[in-house]
Design a protein around this motif. Sequence first.
Motif, short mmCIF file in Angstrom:
data_model
loop_
_atom_site.label_atom_id
_atom_site.label_comp_id
_atom_site.label_asym_id
_atom_site.label_seq_id
_atom_site.Cartn_x
_atom_site.Cartn_y
_atom_site.Cartn_z
N ARG A 31 1.03 -1.28 0.29
CA ARG A 31 -0.48 -0.01 0.46
C ARG A 31 0.89 1.25 -0.05
O ARG A 31 1.58 1.00 0.34
N LEU A 32 0.86 1.94 -0.58
CA LEU A 32 1.46 3.47 -0.64
C LEU A 32 0.42 4.57 -1.37
O LEU A 32 -0.39 4.12 -2.21
N HIS A 33 0.80 5.84 -1.20
CA HIS A 33 0.10 7.64 -1.68
C HIS A 33 1.14 7.83 -2.16
O HIS A 33 2.76 7.97 -1.69
N ILE A 34 0.99 8.55 -3.67
CA ILE A 34 2.04 8.79 -4.32
C ILE A 34 1.42 10.67 -4.26
O ILE A 34 -0.08 10.61 -5.66
N SER A 35 2.02 11.69 -4.19
CA SER A 35 1.80 13.43 -4.82
C SER A 35 2.75 13.05 -6.38
O SER A 35 3.68 13.68 -5.91
N MET A 36 2.00 13.83 -7.32
CA MET A 36 2.86 13.79 -8.14
C MET A 36 2.15 15.26 -9.44
O MET A 36 1.23 15.12 -9.23
N VAL A 37 3.55 15.99 -9.69
CA VAL A 37 2.81 16.36 -10.61
C VAL A 37 3.03 15.40 -12.27
O VAL A 37 5.19 15.01 -12.29
N THR A 38 2.19 16.36 -13.13
CA THR A 38 3.03 15.29 -14.30
C THR A 38 2.60 16.38 -15.23
O THR A 38 2.60 17.22 -15.50
N GLY A 170 -2.74 4.81 3.05
CA GLY A 170 -4.40 4.58 2.53
C GLY A 170 -5.11 5.92 2.43
O GLY A 170 -5.19 7.39 2.92
N PRO A 171 -6.67 6.21 1.51
CA PRO A 171 -7.11 7.04 1.52
C PRO A 171 -7.89 7.40 2.88
O PRO A 171 -8.27 6.68 3.84
N LYS A 172 -8.09 8.78 3.28
CA LYS A 172 -8.61 8.59 4.06
C LYS A 172 -10.58 8.53 4.20
O LYS A 172 -10.96 8.12 4.48
N SER A 175 -14.10 5.10 0.35
CA SER A 175 -15.24 4.94 -1.41
C SER A 175 -14.36 5.38 -2.18
O SER A 175 -14.89 4.76 -3.27
N VAL A 176 -13.72 5.47 -2.48
CA VAL A 176 -12.64 6.03 -3.64
C VAL A 176 -12.56 4.52 -4.12
O VAL A 176 -12.03 4.38 -5.23
N TRP A 177 -12.55 3.72 -3.32
CA TRP A 177 -12.03 1.43 -3.54
C TRP A 177 -13.09 1.17 -4.23
O TRP A 177 -13.18 0.17 -5.32
N GLU A 178 -14.27 2.13 -4.04
CA GLU A 178 -16.35 1.64 -5.01
C GLU A 178 -15.86 2.01 -6.12
O GLU A 178 -16.20 3.64 -6.62
N ILE A 179 -16.75 1.26 -7.27
CA ILE A 179 -17.32 1.53 -8.38
C ILE A 179 -18.66 2.94 -8.43
O ILE A 179 -20.06 2.06 -7.73
#
Length: 211
Positions: A31-38, A170-172, A175-179
């Motif tokens: 599990r990980l979290h990454i914030s990035m600029v593309t 993980g996300p706070k 619900s982001v894991w739900e379709i």
Amino acid sequence: MDFRHALCATAWVLVIGATKASPEPPTWPARLHISMVTNRGGNLTFDDLFYDYTLKKNFILIKHQQPIPDTYDLETDTGNTYYYNPESQTCKVIQMGVGPLRPDWLKGARFQGQRTIHNIVCNCWNQTWDTDPSHDLTYCAELNTNRPVQWTFGIDGAVQDVLVYEANAGPKDRSVWEIPSYCNSTEVESRRGSDQHNRSRVTTQSVFAMH
């Protein structure tokens, strides 16, 4: 020291040097979290990524430059990727044929040496994911910690610079894991039938939906 001993000593030094010159690429946590600029040809997005291999899912919130609305990108182990926006309740579903990355997705990557990126000394590796040599990326991680710093895609030169890296996060909002329900009535497109969309995704998000 006779010639035989000198030869053995030289060979040992060469072995040690080769080992130091070819470090193994990092393995991601489950599990990980990454914030990035593309940056893709001057078009910028801020991408907030949550990866959870225990769920076999990957979620990316892609914030475009205004006035383009945000894109929510949910990748699942069924091979379906859901691109949606809660405000407009629009949804696009594409069958990619692959699920999220394995944690060892960099296994077998070719070591490219060290580079200094944004004043950070990094080890860099090059990885491909199919027979097309342009489908590759160069992944650079901080020398002492293996923290990801930057990766660059060969297909169009898109660059992603990591601002935040959190292992085992993980996300706070779970619900982001739900379709989303409004995606259930959306016709699933095939990857082959959405070439232009997929060329874009290969450079930004599909590295997180391989193998």
